[in-house]
Design a protein around this motif. Structure first.
Motif, PDB file in Angstrom:
ATOM      1  N   UNK A 186       0.808  -1.225   0.000  1.00  0.00           N
ATOM      2  CA  UNK A 186       0.000   0.000   0.000  1.00  0.00           C
ATOM      3  C   UNK A 186       0.843   1.278   0.000  1.00  0.00           C
ATOM      4  N   UNK A 219      -5.632   7.360  -0.474  1.00  0.00           N
ATOM      5  CA  UNK A 219      -6.691   7.065   0.486  1.00  0.00           C
ATOM      6  C   UNK A 219      -6.463   5.735   1.186  1.00  0.00           C
ATOM      7  N   UNK A 220      -6.042   4.740   0.419  1.00  0.00           N
ATOM      8  CA  UNK A 220      -5.750   3.437   1.040  1.00  0.00           C
ATOM      9  C   UNK A 220      -4.607   3.559   2.047  1.00  0.00           C
ATOM     10  N   UNK A 221      -3.550   4.270   1.665  1.00  0.00           N
ATOM     11  CA  UNK A 221      -2.410   4.387   2.579  1.00  0.00           C
ATOM     12  C   UNK A 221      -2.802   5.120   3.860  1.00  0.00           C
ATOM     13  N   UNK A 222      -3.513   6.230   3.716  1.00  0.00           N
ATOM     14  CA  UNK A 222      -3.936   6.987   4.897  1.00  0.00           C
ATOM     15  C   UNK A 222      -4.816   6.116   5.796  1.00  0.00           C
ATOM     16  N   UNK A 223      -5.718   5.360   5.180  1.00  0.00           N
ATOM     17  CA  UNK A 223      -6.573   4.466   5.955  1.00  0.00           C
ATOM     18  C   UNK A 223      -5.782   3.343   6.612  1.00  0.00           C
ATOM     19  N   UNK A 275      -2.599   3.265   7.602  1.00  0.00           N
ATOM     20  CA  UNK A 275      -1.812   3.748   8.741  1.00  0.00           C
ATOM     21  C   UNK A 275      -2.702   3.918   9.972  1.00  0.00           C
ATOM     22  N   UNK A 276      -3.892   4.480   9.751  1.00  0.00           N
ATOM     23  CA  UNK A 276      -4.832   4.662  10.855  1.00  0.00           C
ATOM     24  C   UNK A 276      -5.311   3.313  11.377  1.00  0.00           C
ATOM     25  N   UNK A 317      -4.908   1.625  15.192  1.00  0.00           N
ATOM     26  CA  UNK A 317      -6.094   1.297  15.987  1.00  0.00           C
ATOM     27  C   UNK A 317      -6.364  -0.194  16.062  1.00  0.00           C
ATOM     28  N   UNK A 355     -10.679  -4.877  10.184  1.00  0.00           N
ATOM     29  CA  UNK A 355     -11.486  -4.735   8.969  1.00  0.00           C
ATOM     30  C   UNK A 355     -11.016  -3.564   8.115  1.00  0.00           C
ATOM     31  N   UNK A 356     -10.531  -2.532   8.758  1.00  0.00           N
ATOM     32  CA  UNK A 356     -10.003  -1.402   7.980  1.00  0.00           C
ATOM     33  C   UNK A 356      -8.662  -1.763   7.326  1.00  0.00           C
ATOM     34  N   UNK A 402      -9.646  -3.518   4.273  1.00  0.00           N
ATOM     35  CA  UNK A 402     -10.214  -2.625   3.250  1.00  0.00           C
ATOM     36  C   UNK A 402      -9.161  -1.758   2.580  1.00  0.00           C
ATOM     37  N   UNK A 403      -7.987  -1.642   3.183  1.00  0.00           N
ATOM     38  CA  UNK A 403      -7.016  -0.648   2.703  1.00  0.00           C
ATOM     39  C   UNK A 403      -5.687  -1.224   2.222  1.00  0.00           C
TER      40      UNK A 403
END
Lengths: 313, 313
Positions: free
Chosen positions: A18, A209-213, A215-216, A220, A224-225, A228-229
């Protein structure tokens, strides 16, 4: 002060799918070792390069100007006033042209060993620019996504625009990396030259968007995120074709619980992230899919917080 | 069950410079209000649109098919079985075509008000797709970087590829946003059409690296990393020219302690992030720079954790 030091630096997963050129993950228990010894004269030279079997390495150059370990070590040694000459013995544990950060592991191990013999050794983070000198020779570009995790361990964000600053990211609880190395080889520098020089705005925004998601999600432990990313919509499609087991291994990984699966660096190695409890089964399924194509392979399972390079006593 | 509900939805900073189409920040104390009242019949219609002065709005349409508040409210009301007709009164607090998420604030306020009159109101997060219906009409694209922060508050990551999923990000301690609205106007849809359709790999990787670093910096309250990453190397250069006070206001902001400064949405509004203690002085300096060009303006100072839309009692 000792006259001889051995350093270990781990293999790593560049890009981590990613994060092309800016995200890398250290691997546990596989890496290169470099022993640095004080010697006569005043330069850095390579005494020998060995394979894992202890025999002289069949391909790697002992030419000081051609080996990433000595190039990197010489950059540090020359800059920081290393006394005496320095002789390096390199033991390769990372397969060449595997997409596992082989050149970076040698560069990092070389720098870490040389650093320990300096009158005033630098902090580990300060070694990054020197290790990058070696990596630059091997890959032809300035990207730290293998060098930084090999040096610092764990999951590292290292965009070129922020270098020499890097950020060790939080890793998710209960997630491992599985890496499969098939007996194929890909030349990184060659692989880079084949990439398109641009992308559409849609591709840019999707990937960003995938990378930002991602990392978050890692910070956390949002499984599932992560699922998705963990995607690469720009580079993977350009490279996957040249790794003939990729589609089969990826399909097997996703069918066996992988949160995502992509090429490690420029390939041919393939990695997947997976919840710990599925890791062993996933490795078996990926191996089976690869061998079913008549391609031999090896797998490693690694936690996402594997340590970086260190001096061995 | 009440027959009349008023909802407030805040203005917002789309893109937040570093996250084109995927990052947005809610603003405190400036927004739109929509009052929804049960009425005869079975559709949603707009009764009136007022400006801040309480007079009928000089430009905005009361045509139900042309107003983002009613388009969004109607999408929800039709889908979730709203009983009776619904009449909306809209009080605009956000300047039009300001880059402050005016159309999104109306859409969100409309949806939140209508939702409160449903037999079984949805959770706030579930309202996003309906609010996006209104925003899509106004801006011509599917991006949530104004709607999501207006609905949910705070700093929101909302890449199109992950919708309807959005992620409320951690905000840094002690950092405020300053927003300057100059008396100029930019049409968002028109501004989008003028953008290049592609970028170089170098641009993509730089921007993606900045965004990844910025998100991490916010979560860690790492002020220097925010300063290093709050940058837009792709979109801002294409839009800055059309906002004639931008360069002067930006220079004044950076000279007065701003951690970064860019366009809010497609402009003409300009925002800066800054440590709280410098916020008031920064707002004054930005205003002075703008007025020195003979352009009237208004500024707002907002914490980064401003609340999202709510029903007012």
């Amino acid at each position: 002060m000792s006259d001889s030091v051995t350093a270990f630096a781990p293999a790593s997963i560049g890009n981590l799918g990613v994060g092309f050129d800016m995200l890398g993950l250290a691997l546990a228990d596989v890496g290169d070792r470099v022993t640095a010894r004080r010697a006569d004269g005043d330069g850095v030279r390579v005494a020998a390069v060995y394979g894992l079997d202890g025999e002289p390495h069949p391909y790697l150059s002992a030419d000081t100007n051609q080996n990433t370990a000595s190039i990197a070590a010489a950059a540090l040694w020359g800059d920081k006033g290393g006394q005496s000459g320095l002789e390096l013995s390199i033991r390769k544990g990372v397969p060449l042209q595997s997409g596992m950060g082989s050149s970076a592991a040698s560069a990092v191990a070389g720098v870490v060993a040389a650093n320990a013999l300096l009158p005033e050794p630098l902090a580990t983070e300060a070694l990054l620019p020197y290790a990058l000198e070696g990596e630059k020779f091997a890959s032809g570009g300035l990207h730290a996504d293998n060098v930084a995790p090999s040096l610092l361990g764990g999951l590292v964000l290292c965009p070129t625009v922020l270098l020499p600053r890097t950020v060790n990211l939080e890793v998710p609880d209960g997630v491992s990396a599985v890496l499969l190395h098939p007996e194929l080889s890909v030349n990184t520098a060659h692989s880079r030259r084949g990439l398109a020089r641009g992308c559409t705005v849609e591709q840019w925004l999707a990937q960003q968007g995938y990378l930002a998601g991602f990392i978050t999600a890692c910070a956390r432990s949002d499984i599932e995120l992560i699922r998705a990313t963990l995607k690469d919509v720009i580079i993977e499609p350009q490279r996957a074709e040249s790794v003939k087991c990729f589609e089969d291994v990826r399909a097997a990984a996703l069918a066996s619980g992988a949160l995502g699966c992509s090429l490690s660096g420029s390939g041919p190695s393939i990695f997947a992230l997976v919840e710990d409890r599925h890791a062993k089964n996933l490795a078996v399924c990926m191996e089976q899919a690869c061998r079913a194509l008549g391609i031999d392979c090896q797998t490693w399972i690694s936690p996402m917080d594997a340590p970086g390079a260190r001096v061995e006593t």
